[in-house]
Design a protein around this motif. Structure first.
Motif, PDB file in Angstrom:
ATOM      1  N   UNK A   1       7.479  -1.991  -8.662  1.00 45.75           N
ATOM      2  CA  UNK A   1       8.048  -2.468  -7.392  1.00 45.75           C
ATOM      3  C   UNK A   1       6.512  -2.815  -6.639  1.00 45.75           C
ATOM      4  N   UNK A   2       5.430  -1.977  -6.677  1.00 44.02           N
ATOM      5  CA  UNK A   2       4.279  -2.243  -6.074  1.00 44.02           C
ATOM      6  C   UNK A   2       3.804  -3.576  -6.846  1.00 44.02           C
ATOM      7  N   UNK A   3       3.602  -3.937  -7.740  1.00 41.87           N
ATOM      8  CA  UNK A   3       3.378  -5.164  -8.132  1.00 41.87           C
ATOM      9  C   UNK A   3       4.240  -6.354  -7.704  1.00 41.87           C
ATOM     10  N   UNK A   4       5.562  -6.172  -7.554  1.00 45.83           N
ATOM     11  CA  UNK A   4       6.505  -6.993  -6.867  1.00 45.83           C
ATOM     12  C   UNK A   4       6.231  -7.436  -5.608  1.00 45.83           C
ATOM     13  N   UNK A   5       5.716  -6.337  -4.668  1.00 41.63           N
ATOM     14  CA  UNK A   5       5.032  -6.550  -3.280  1.00 41.63           C
ATOM     15  C   UNK A   5       3.826  -7.240  -3.243  1.00 41.63           C
ATOM     16  N   UNK A   6       3.086  -7.122  -4.367  1.00 44.54           N
ATOM     17  CA  UNK A   6       1.713  -7.787  -4.535  1.00 44.54           C
ATOM     18  C   UNK A   6       2.234  -9.661  -4.536  1.00 44.54           C
ATOM     19  N   UNK A   7       3.145  -9.743  -5.515  1.00 43.41           N
ATOM     20  CA  UNK A   7       3.683 -11.194  -5.395  1.00 43.41           C
ATOM     21  C   UNK A   7       3.815 -11.646  -4.162  1.00 43.41           C
ATOM     22  N   UNK A   8       4.835 -10.901  -3.361  1.00 42.72           N
ATOM     23  CA  UNK A   8       5.474 -11.312  -2.089  1.00 42.72           C
ATOM     24  C   UNK A   8       4.277 -11.611  -1.110  1.00 42.72           C
ATOM     25  N   UNK A   9       3.114 -10.521  -1.418  1.00 47.58           N
ATOM     26  CA  UNK A   9       1.896 -10.963  -0.249  1.00 47.58           C
ATOM     27  C   UNK A   9       1.057 -12.185  -0.743  1.00 47.58           C
ATOM     28  N   UNK A  10       1.033 -12.337  -2.009  1.00 51.78           N
ATOM     29  CA  UNK A  10       0.414 -13.539  -2.561  1.00 51.78           C
ATOM     30  C   UNK A  10       1.007 -14.781  -2.269  1.00 51.78           C
ATOM     31  N   UNK A  11       2.595 -14.604  -2.296  1.00 50.87           N
ATOM     32  CA  UNK A  11       3.215 -15.884  -1.890  1.00 50.87           C
ATOM     33  C   UNK A  11       3.143 -16.119  -0.330  1.00 50.87           C
ATOM     34  N   UNK A  12       3.160 -15.277   0.447  1.00 51.11           N
ATOM     35  CA  UNK A  12       3.007 -15.573   2.008  1.00 51.11           C
ATOM     36  C   UNK A  12       1.551 -16.047   2.070  1.00 51.11           C
ATOM     37  N   UNK A  13       0.640 -15.438   1.314  1.00 47.33           N
ATOM     38  CA  UNK A  13      -0.861 -15.879   1.638  1.00 47.33           C
ATOM     39  C   UNK A  13      -1.015 -17.297   1.301  1.00 47.33           C
TER      40      UNK A  13
ATOM     41  N   UNK B   1       0.809  -1.290   0.262  1.00 43.09           N
ATOM     42  CA  UNK B   1       0.055  -0.007   0.100  1.00 43.09           C
ATOM     43  C   UNK B   1       0.914   1.365  -0.136  1.00 43.09           C
ATOM     44  N   UNK B   2       1.802   1.143   0.635  1.00 41.19           N
ATOM     45  CA  UNK B   2       2.829   2.225   0.727  1.00 41.19           C
ATOM     46  C   UNK B   2       3.493   2.584  -0.670  1.00 41.19           C
TER      47      UNK B   2
END
Length: 105
Positions: free
Chosen positions: A51-63, A34-35
């Motif tokens: 970079x925001x999309x990569x963080x979305x991938x990171x979130x999806x990985x953890x989820x 979100x930042x």
């Protein structure tokens, strides 16, 4: 933001049990995404969007690993490291591009 979230991850890892870590990790990933979203919208920058999309991938990985209750293995480590390096390279590339643009002006 990235450094602050990395420190927060370490604090979470130190003060919580292993079984209780996934939810705080998801929250921290979401806060960082979100930042980056706020920055991407504010500055309309392509590198911030990436970079925001990569963080979305990171979130999806953890989820994904949280929901399936899988333990981290090689695939997790590989994707996690690639996303982290991609984020850092994106930030570095954006900074270099900004500096060049600033010098040209």
């Amino acid at each position: 933001m990235t450094l602050g979230i990395a420190v927060a991850f370490q604090v979470v890892n130190l003060v919580t049990l292993v079984a209780a870590r996934p939810v705080p990790h998801l929250i921290l990933d979401g806060v960082l995404a979100l930042g980056f979203l706020a920055l991407a919208v504010r500055y309309a920058s392509l590198w911030l969007g990436a970079v925001m999309l990569l963080q979305g991938v990171q979130f999806s990985l953890h989820a994904y690993f949280f929901v399936t209750k899988l333990g981290p293995g090689f695939a997790y480590a590989l994707i996690n490291n690639l996303v982290t390096w991609g984020t850092l390279v994106g930030i570095l590339a954006g900074t270099v591009a900004y500096q060049r643009e600033r010098r040209a002006a």
